[in-house]
Motif scaffolding. Structure first.
Motif, PDB file in Angstrom:
ATOM      1  N   PHE A  39       0.890  -1.336   0.257  1.00  0.00           N
ATOM      2  CA  PHE A  39       0.036   0.189   0.030  1.00  0.00           C
ATOM      3  C   PHE A  39       0.989   1.107   0.241  1.00  0.00           C
ATOM      4  O   PHE A  39       1.966   1.252   0.736  1.00  0.00           O
ATOM      5  N   LYS A  40       0.648   2.337  -0.844  1.00  0.00           N
ATOM      6  CA  LYS A  40       1.247   3.351  -0.896  1.00  0.00           C
ATOM      7  C   LYS A  40       0.319   4.595   0.077  1.00  0.00           C
ATOM      8  O   LYS A  40      -1.018   4.536   0.065  1.00  0.00           O
ATOM      9  N   LYS A  41       0.950   5.526   0.567  1.00  0.00           N
ATOM     10  CA  LYS A  41       0.326   6.634   1.255  1.00  0.00           C
ATOM     11  C   LYS A  41      -0.683   6.164   2.364  1.00  0.00           C
ATOM     12  O   LYS A  41      -1.542   6.439   2.708  1.00  0.00           O
ATOM     13  N   VAL A  42      -0.133   5.381   3.278  1.00  0.00           N
ATOM     14  CA  VAL A  42      -0.865   4.690   4.348  1.00  0.00           C
ATOM     15  C   VAL A  42      -0.961   5.729   5.540  1.00  0.00           C
ATOM     16  O   VAL A  42       0.090   6.364   6.026  1.00  0.00           O
ATOM     17  N   TRP A  43      -2.172   6.013   5.769  1.00  0.00           N
ATOM     18  CA  TRP A  43      -2.356   7.285   6.895  1.00  0.00           C
ATOM     19  C   TRP A  43      -2.707   6.607   8.254  1.00  0.00           C
ATOM     20  O   TRP A  43      -2.279   7.040   9.344  1.00  0.00           O
TER      21      TRP A  43
END
Length: 156
Positions: A39-43
């Motif tokens: 996953f990219k850009k995990v908050w």
């Protein structure tokens, strides 16, 4: 030990300030029962025994504490910029964020590992742990003790 205060902690305010001014999303590799996902850009990426954390947020709306011997839930909010994340974030309080399937994913499993591409802060039971690059949650098998008890009874 924490001092008690009459003033209630506003987790929403803390989270929004953090999103706007401090936190930069990370990339993560998630493995659930041997199945790997990137996953990219995990908050957020909490693994939950129950549904709630942090002042009533419900990142894993289908997870029940009674299920913890069977599975835990990993809830991800990912792939969005700050504005989109701020638009999705309030829905976490009712568990409705999971309807935003382009930017959320919930996994259930017995063995979950999460590895981040850089050190991040992690919340564990209200305490902040800094510089975490990954974590692992493993549900112990409940079958092994039953077998041991059965063998002990046979040998008696």
């Amino acid at each position: 030990m924490r001092n008690s205060s009459a003033k209630k902690i506003n987790y929403t305010s803390i989270a929004i300030k953090g999103l706007l001014f401090h936190y930069k999303p990370t990339n993560a590799v998630v493995t659930v029962d041997g199945e790997r996902h990137e996953f990219k850009k995990v908050w957020i990426a909490p693994t939950m025994v129950g549904r709630y954390y942090g002042g009533g947020m419900m990142p894993a709306p289908n997870q029940k504490r009674e299920d913890r011997s069977d599975h835990v839930s990993l809830s991800l909010l990912y792939g969005s910029g700050k504005l989109k994340t701020l638009m999705i974030f309030p829905s976490i309080f009712k568990g409705e964020h999971i309807k935003k399937t382009k930017n959320t994913k919930v996994f259930e499993g017995k063995h979950i590992t999460v590895e981040f591409d850089r050190p991040v802060a992690l919340q564990i039971d209200g305490e902040t742990i800094l510089d975490v690059t990954g974590y692992e949650v493993k549900i112990p098998s409940i079958e092994a003790p039953k077998k041991v008890y059965a063998e002990a009874a046979e040998n008696a």
